[in-house]
Design an enzyme around this catalytic site. Structure first.
Site, short mmCIF file in Angstrom:
data_model
loop_
_atom_site.label_atom_id
_atom_site.label_comp_id
_atom_site.label_asym_id
_atom_site.label_seq_id
_atom_site.Cartn_x
_atom_site.Cartn_y
_atom_site.Cartn_z
N LEU A 62 1.07 -1.35 -0.19
CA LEU A 62 -0.25 0.10 -0.15
C LEU A 62 1.00 1.08 -0.24
CD1 LEU A 62 -3.11 -0.75 2.31
CD2 LEU A 62 -3.08 -0.69 0.22
N CYS A 119 -6.04 -5.90 1.29
CA CYS A 119 -4.98 -6.31 1.13
C CYS A 119 -4.39 -7.30 1.96
CB CYS A 119 -4.35 -4.96 1.16
SG CYS A 119 -2.52 -4.62 0.41
N GLY A 201 -3.60 -12.67 -11.56
CA GLY A 201 -3.16 -13.69 -12.45
C GLY A 201 -4.41 -14.06 -12.62
N GLY A 228 -10.49 -9.68 -10.82
CA GLY A 228 -9.72 -11.44 -10.71
C GLY A 228 -9.31 -12.41 -11.79
N GLY A 229 -8.38 -12.23 -12.29
CA GLY A 229 -8.04 -13.18 -13.48
C GLY A 229 -8.67 -12.59 -14.84
N SER A 251 -3.74 -7.20 -13.24
CA SER A 251 -2.95 -7.04 -13.65
C SER A 251 -2.78 -7.73 -15.12
CB SER A 251 -1.66 -8.89 -13.28
OG SER A 251 -3.15 -9.35 -13.64
#
Length: 272
Positions: A62, A119, A201, A228-229, A251
């Site tokens: 963070l 987080c 990922g 998420g991915g 990502s």
């Protein structure tokens, strides 16, 4: 929220708008800024990221300049090219409440305010705030009172409790939306050394799909941003099928920023 297209840049990977110089903002519904905390954070020591073909392990911690810096430079943090979602975090109940109080006079500048309760890379706050559910509920209740007119989003992971149980609490205290999910704690072995951090990922997709599926079964009318991915049109279709209202890209930006335009056009119906 009314996002066109329903495509969001995730908090973290996009920084504070840097990717808008690489992508067409016409195909971004909203841009979520990197999470800001009450006090500045230097982040974790490097090396902060490792990757393989199917996943990334990150341990950013963070890193951010703190809320006072954001307020002093508020116009820099309200993006002109697209709608802006502010992301806030804290180390304790008091910090979550104080940061809500500080941003309240500026809340109308943002399309929504997301609070990061997930987080995995900080010792206090983040995911650990869920270790005391009663205290977490006090945060939800107080923040709603401080920001009565804001579109409030809780960013949750799958750790700490069943995500559908936590999501019902979010709805109970009058919040409007959820971002599902954040990274989950992961570990890899690199050159014989243990590396820990948040896992993201493509490998995260089945976990995120299940989380949204379970939440949508119990909450029919809460706004869900899927995270998420998500890398492809097939990923977009799958998340919409299980009940997501909007798609968040994180990502995948690292691999190819142009994926935003590709998926944005798809969601707008410009391209099939």
């Amino acid at each position: 929220m009314n996002l066109n297209p329903p495509l969001v840049i995730a908090s973290g990977p996009g920084g504070s708008g840097e990717y808008l110089s690489l992508i067409n903002p016409k195909y971004v519904g909203a841009y979520t800024l990197k999470t800001i905390t009450l006090n500045p954070k230097p982040g974790n020591k490097s090396k902060r990221m490792e990757n393989s073909e199917n996943y990334i392990i990150n341990s950013i911690g963070l890193e951010n300049p703190g809320i006072e810096y954001v307020i002093s430079n508020i116009e820099k943090f309200v993006l002109k090219e697209t709608k802006t979602i502010l992301s806030l975090g804290g180390d304790s109940k008091d910090e979550y409440i104080k940061i809500a109080e500080k941003i309240a006079p500026y809340a109308k500048k943002f399309e929504a305010i997301e609070f990061n309760f997930s987080c995995p890379n900080v010792k206090k706050g983040g995911l650990s705030i869920l270790s005391d559910v009663n205290e977490w509920q006090e945060i939800l209740e107080n923040v709603r009172k401080i920001l009565p007119n804001s579109f409030l989003i809780a960013k949750l992971s799958i750790e700490g409790n069943f995500v559908e149980v936590l999501s019902k609490k979010v709805k109970e205290f009058g919040w409007n939306g959820l971002t599902l999910i954040n990274c989950v704690r992961g570990l890899l072995i690199k050159d014989g050394k243990i590396v820990t951090g948040g896992l993201s990922g493509p490998i995260l997709k089945p976990i995120a799909l299940r989380a949204i599926y379970e939440v949508r079964k119990v909450l029919k009318d809460i706004y869900i941003i899927a995270s998420g991915g998500i890398y492809t049109k097939k990923d977009v279709d799958d998340f919409l099928l299980v009940g997501a209202n909007a798609i968040s890209i994180g990502s995948a930006l690292f691999k190819d920023p142009q994926v935003i335009e590709e998926l944005g056009k798809y969601l707008k119906g410009v391209e099939k």
